[in-house]
Design an enzyme around this catalytic site. Sequence first.
Site, PDB file in Angstrom:
ATOM      1  N   LYS A 197      43.213  40.339  47.906  1.00  0.00           N
ATOM      2  CA  LYS A 197      42.829  40.068  49.298  1.00  0.00           C
ATOM      3  C   LYS A 197      41.308  40.108  49.344  1.00  0.00           C
ATOM      4  O   LYS A 197      40.708  41.174  49.423  1.00  0.00           O
ATOM      5  CB  LYS A 197      43.427  41.142  50.217  1.00  0.00           C
ATOM      6  CG  LYS A 197      43.688  40.706  51.647  1.00  0.00           C
ATOM      7  CD  LYS A 197      42.522  40.093  52.388  1.00  0.00           C
ATOM      8  CE  LYS A 197      41.603  41.104  53.022  1.00  0.00           C
ATOM      9  NZ  LYS A 197      40.458  40.456  53.728  1.00  0.00           N
ATOM     10  N   GLU A 272      36.108  52.509  45.088  1.00  0.00           N
ATOM     11  CA  GLU A 272      34.644  52.567  44.992  1.00  0.00           C
ATOM     12  C   GLU A 272      34.105  52.372  46.404  1.00  0.00           C
ATOM     13  O   GLU A 272      34.233  51.300  46.984  1.00  0.00           O
ATOM     14  CB  GLU A 272      34.115  51.482  44.066  1.00  0.00           C
ATOM     15  CG  GLU A 272      32.608  51.592  43.894  1.00  0.00           C
ATOM     16  CD  GLU A 272      32.030  50.405  43.171  1.00  0.00           C
ATOM     17  OE1 GLU A 272      32.637  49.933  42.208  1.00  0.00           O
ATOM     18  OE2 GLU A 272      30.970  49.939  43.617  1.00  0.00           O
ATOM     19  N   CYS A 306      26.551  48.693  46.596  1.00  0.00           N
ATOM     20  CA  CYS A 306      26.977  50.074  46.859  1.00  0.00           C
ATOM     21  C   CYS A 306      26.020  51.089  46.217  1.00  0.00           C
ATOM     22  O   CYS A 306      25.762  52.132  46.777  1.00  0.00           O
ATOM     23  CB  CYS A 306      28.399  50.287  46.364  1.00  0.00           C
ATOM     24  SG  CYS A 306      28.643  49.719  44.686  1.00  0.00           S
ATOM     25  N   GLU A 406      24.978  54.696  55.118  1.00  0.00           N
ATOM     26  CA  GLU A 406      24.814  53.486  54.316  1.00  0.00           C
ATOM     27  C   GLU A 406      24.414  52.326  55.230  1.00  0.00           C
ATOM     28  O   GLU A 406      25.168  51.950  56.118  1.00  0.00           O
ATOM     29  CB  GLU A 406      26.132  53.166  53.593  1.00  0.00           C
ATOM     30  CG  GLU A 406      25.976  52.061  52.594  1.00  0.00           C
ATOM     31  CD  GLU A 406      27.202  51.881  51.716  1.00  0.00           C
ATOM     32  OE1 GLU A 406      28.317  51.819  52.267  1.00  0.00           O
ATOM     33  OE2 GLU A 406      27.046  51.798  50.483  1.00  0.00           O
TER      34      GLU A 406
END
Length: 502
Positions: A197, A272, A306, A406
Amino acid sequence: MTTSPTPSTPTEPGAAARAFLSRGPLQLLIDGVHRPASSGATLPTRDPSTGEVLAELAAGDRVDVDLAVAAARAAFEGPWRTWSPYERQALLNRVGRVLDEHFDELVELESLDMGAPVARLLGSRPALQKMLAFFAAQALTISGETLLNGVPGDVATMTLKAPVGVVGGIIPWNGPLNGQFWIVGAVLASGCTAVLKPSEEASLTVLRVAELLLEAGVPAGVVNVVTGWGAQAGQALADHPDVDRIAFTGSTETGRSIIRSSTGNIKKLQLELGGKSADIVCADADLDRAVPGAAMGVFANSGQICFAGTRVLVQRPVVEEFTERLLAYVDGLRVGRGLDAGVDLGPVVSRTQLDRVLDYVRIGRAEGAQLLRGGGRVGGDLENGYFVEPCVFGEVTNSMRIAREEVFGPVLSILPFDDVEEAITIANDSDYGLAGAVWSQSLSTALQVVRGVHTGTMWVNCYGLIDPLVGFSGTKLSGYGAKGTAAHMDTYLYTKSVYLQL
Ligand code: NDP
């Protein structure tokens, strides 16, 4: 910062990428066959450098995920399970060759879809080939053990490794072309099957790669793709009772939701998640290397990585010089459309992401950080795209939101520190534990930092190197489960203990 001089006619994608985009609504790929979403619904995917619709994607939902999982289950139980390790290795080698032949087309699609500069994407060709070589080699290393045992009588004992079954791969938008191979490579090496997906923001290369996998000889049903909204297709995959394992890269919040979904049938997970990595520049660092290294540790992929080293901790004696040199470096960066030559930073992926990043710039200013460069939306020829000027904040403290959350955009924060123990304390004062780096000419200082900082990956005098043999993983809110190393394959396999009465 300069903006890329826009050619009078903007660079256009090549014929192969155009042909793919002009097919009309792009369909799901289930059991080797293209099909629209069962509901007939579609969703638009946009070029982030113009805001214009590139293509319509099938908006798959729970019904389509059911079909795809059934196809993956049938393929898992079918002739695919009799393929020998040598055959799976040869298949991965063929996949590598087919991808290499189509790499330019894939790069154009990826650049159009999520905005990354073509030069950056072309530079990722060796990394992709290395990943495929890694998984091809792993196909031959799957083995159990013959064990001495304490069982009375004439009993032989051994362990076997078996593929876990159907893997759900939920792929983010920040680098799907290469990123999907952490899943697809392991699936093909282990004998599992998959339903992928991709993100609604960047599905094109996952769809095209799935076609190329068929061309390379991957049996129908082994890799299936369901495009659609995260909250529908993604959630349905995470919930599905016949999916054995989920591999997910994305936000910590969605990671939490996937953990909750996994409890139904106790799925194995590899997650992750986010990061807020500290990049520590010591007073004895070689600034000729540390300045560009720290800058591109944040600005590469427009900050949408990331492991971006967004908290740049600089030892006080060199803060001034480091900052001056960093700002000069940033002034030389070129922002522009990914398909144009000479571009360092493309747009961020979407309007939502643009708003999020600009919001963090406002928050940083309101909290008292000193805006030293950029942070605005780029205007002129690029005004319709989602471009953000590379942004540098000085005088940031670790309690500010720009140092804790983040941002996932081109926003670099400079945090001064006095001694190395203080830098380690600041680095560890984070919910995340993905990566980090230290720049120092002293091996003892570098090792002190490497040992002291709680993250899955550390770099010394470099940033962002990743090799599948060495691996990459996180701790704390950054998730769990290795990418790379033999541990990566372990999570696509389970161990069967065998007792054989002779
Ligand atoms: P998400 O975590 O929502 O998206 C990552 C993937 O998960 C996408 O494929 C998404 O699909 C899918 N998804 C979304 N909701 C669900 C769900 N309920 N169940 C299963 N799958 C789901 O991240 P966003 O795209 O919303 O980005 C928000 C922030 O997350 C970023 O600003 C960044 O901070 C972080 N992020 C981190 C990444 C990393 O590499 N660690 C990658 C991407 C984001 P869809 O896109 O179609 O909604």
